[in-house]
Design an enzyme around this catalytic site. Structure first.
Site, PDB file in Angstrom:
ATOM      1  N   CYS A  60       0.844  -1.199   0.000  1.00 26.91           N
ATOM      2  CA  CYS A  60       0.000   0.000   0.000  1.00 26.91           C
ATOM      3  C   CYS A  60       0.882   1.253   0.000  1.00 26.91           C
ATOM      4  O   CYS A  60       2.005   1.243   0.507  1.00 26.91           O
ATOM      5  CB  CYS A  60      -0.902  -0.004   1.234  1.00 26.91           C
ATOM      6  SG  CYS A  60      -2.079   1.381   1.261  1.00 26.91           S
ATOM      7  N   ASP A  83       0.459   3.778   1.740  1.00 28.29           N
ATOM      8  CA  ASP A  83       0.403   4.376   3.075  1.00 28.29           C
ATOM      9  C   ASP A  83       1.802   4.722   3.608  1.00 28.29           C
ATOM     10  O   ASP A  83       2.713   3.898   3.546  1.00 28.29           O
ATOM     11  CB  ASP A  83      -0.287   3.367   4.020  1.00 28.29           C
ATOM     12  CG  ASP A  83      -0.672   3.997   5.342  1.00 28.29           C
ATOM     13  OD1 ASP A  83       0.233   4.425   6.086  1.00 28.29           O
ATOM     14  OD2 ASP A  83      -1.875   4.054   5.636  1.00 28.29           O
ATOM     15  N   ARG A 100       2.967   4.879   6.464  1.00 29.57           N
ATOM     16  CA  ARG A 100       3.456   4.149   7.645  1.00 29.57           C
ATOM     17  C   ARG A 100       3.971   2.759   7.322  1.00 29.57           C
ATOM     18  O   ARG A 100       4.485   2.062   8.190  1.00 29.57           O
ATOM     19  CB  ARG A 100       2.315   4.021   8.666  1.00 29.57           C
ATOM     20  CG  ARG A 100       1.774   5.359   9.125  1.00 29.57           C
ATOM     21  CD  ARG A 100       0.410   5.198   9.767  1.00 29.57           C
ATOM     22  NE  ARG A 100      -0.597   4.739   8.820  1.00 29.57           N
ATOM     23  CZ  ARG A 100      -1.873   4.511   9.133  1.00 29.57           C
ATOM     24  NH1 ARG A 100      -2.273   4.676  10.374  1.00 29.57           N
ATOM     25  NH2 ARG A 100      -2.718   4.102   8.211  1.00 29.57           N
ATOM     26  N   HIS A 156      -2.199  -3.947   5.245  1.00 28.29           N
ATOM     27  CA  HIS A 156      -1.877  -3.486   6.596  1.00 28.29           C
ATOM     28  C   HIS A 156      -3.136  -3.094   7.353  1.00 28.29           C
ATOM     29  O   HIS A 156      -4.184  -2.828   6.752  1.00 28.29           O
ATOM     30  CB  HIS A 156      -0.898  -2.309   6.542  1.00 28.29           C
ATOM     31  CG  HIS A 156      -1.470  -1.061   5.938  1.00 28.29           C
ATOM     32  ND1 HIS A 156      -1.920  -0.002   6.680  1.00 28.29           N
ATOM     33  CD2 HIS A 156      -1.680  -0.719   4.644  1.00 28.29           C
ATOM     34  CE1 HIS A 156      -2.368   0.940   5.874  1.00 28.29           C
ATOM     35  NE2 HIS A 156      -2.230   0.543   4.630  1.00 28.29           N
ATOM     36  N   CYS A 192      -5.860   0.626   7.345  1.00 31.12           N
ATOM     37  CA  CYS A 192      -5.667   1.073   5.956  1.00 31.12           C
ATOM     38  C   CYS A 192      -6.859   1.948   5.535  1.00 31.12           C
ATOM     39  O   CYS A 192      -8.012   1.513   5.608  1.00 31.12           O
ATOM     40  CB  CYS A 192      -5.545  -0.142   5.038  1.00 31.12           C
ATOM     41  SG  CYS A 192      -5.337   0.287   3.287  1.00 31.12           S
TER      42      CYS A 192
HETATM   43 ZN   LIG Z   1      -3.300   1.240   3.069  1.00 34.87          ZN
END
Ligand SMILES: [Zn+2]
Length: 201
Positions: A40, A42, A44, A96, A99
């Site tokens: 992803c 993302d 993090r 994750h 999300c």
């Molecule tokens: Zn995500």
């Protein structure tokens, strides 16, 4: 923020690059990653940091909700280059917890492009809806389940790609693995274990 990033680069050179000069020079001429990462976007979820890996370890593709789309030229070219040219041995599809993409699949979104994109993962919601109703799951439990089901669905998309299908039909790599990264603890849970015998199929 930008100044911090450039300062961070100076620290990276001093603390990581220079002390490992031989390694970085060896990958400067040619990359030989053995793993293709599909994760992803993302902020993090940093594949190299979470696995304690150095640059050069993984060939990386990231998008919203780690989706393997049939009509995505980007992932097609990455798969072709990774599997055919780099001879990648393992592909990891990593979702994750917490999300935003997964929450948007659950709740629905009105933005056109995001909705179109997440539509590719809608099959995972069908499964999660059923299981959550059967087990009486809370919202957080359901979102976690949806993230897991999405990883499994994207793996099935991957295995149905002609490129991968043909490799597996010949008994070739890559092995395919499904992971879930927990942003609350940093821990990876193995959802689909491609290390098992016949895991490549
Ligand atoms: Zn995500």
């Amino acid at each position: 923020m930008i100044d911090q990033l450039l300062e961070g680069n100076e620290q990276f050179i001093a603390n990581e690059f220079k002390p490992n000069e031989a390694y970085y020079q060896s990958i400067a001429t040619r990359q030989t990653p053995r793993v293709l990462w599909i994760g992803c976007s993302d902020s993090r979820v940093s594949e190299h940091q979470m696995t304690g890996s150095r640059p050069g370890t993984m060939f990386v593709h990231r998008n919203v909700a780690n989706i393997v789309a049939f009509n995505d030229v980007n992932i097609s070219s990455i798969l072709e280059y990774g599997v055919v040219h780099l001879k990648i041995e393992d592909i990891i599809v990593c979702g994750h917890t917490r999300c935003g993409g997964i929450a948007a699949i659950e709740d629905g979104v009105h933005e056109n492009y995001i909705a179109d994109w997440l539509c590719i993962a809608s099959g995972a919601k069908v499964v999660a809806d059923r299981v959550a109703a059967e087990r009486g799951l809370s919202r957080d439990q359901k979102l976690e389940l949806l993230a897991e089901e999405n990883v499994k669905l994207q793996i099935s998309h991957l295995k149905n790609r002609a490129l991968i299908k043909n490799q597996h039909a010949k008994g070739n790599l890559p092995r395919i693995h499904g992971w879930l990264y927990r942003v609350e603890t940093g821990k990876v849970d193995v959802i689909v274990d491609g290390r098992a015998p016949h895991g490549a199929a």
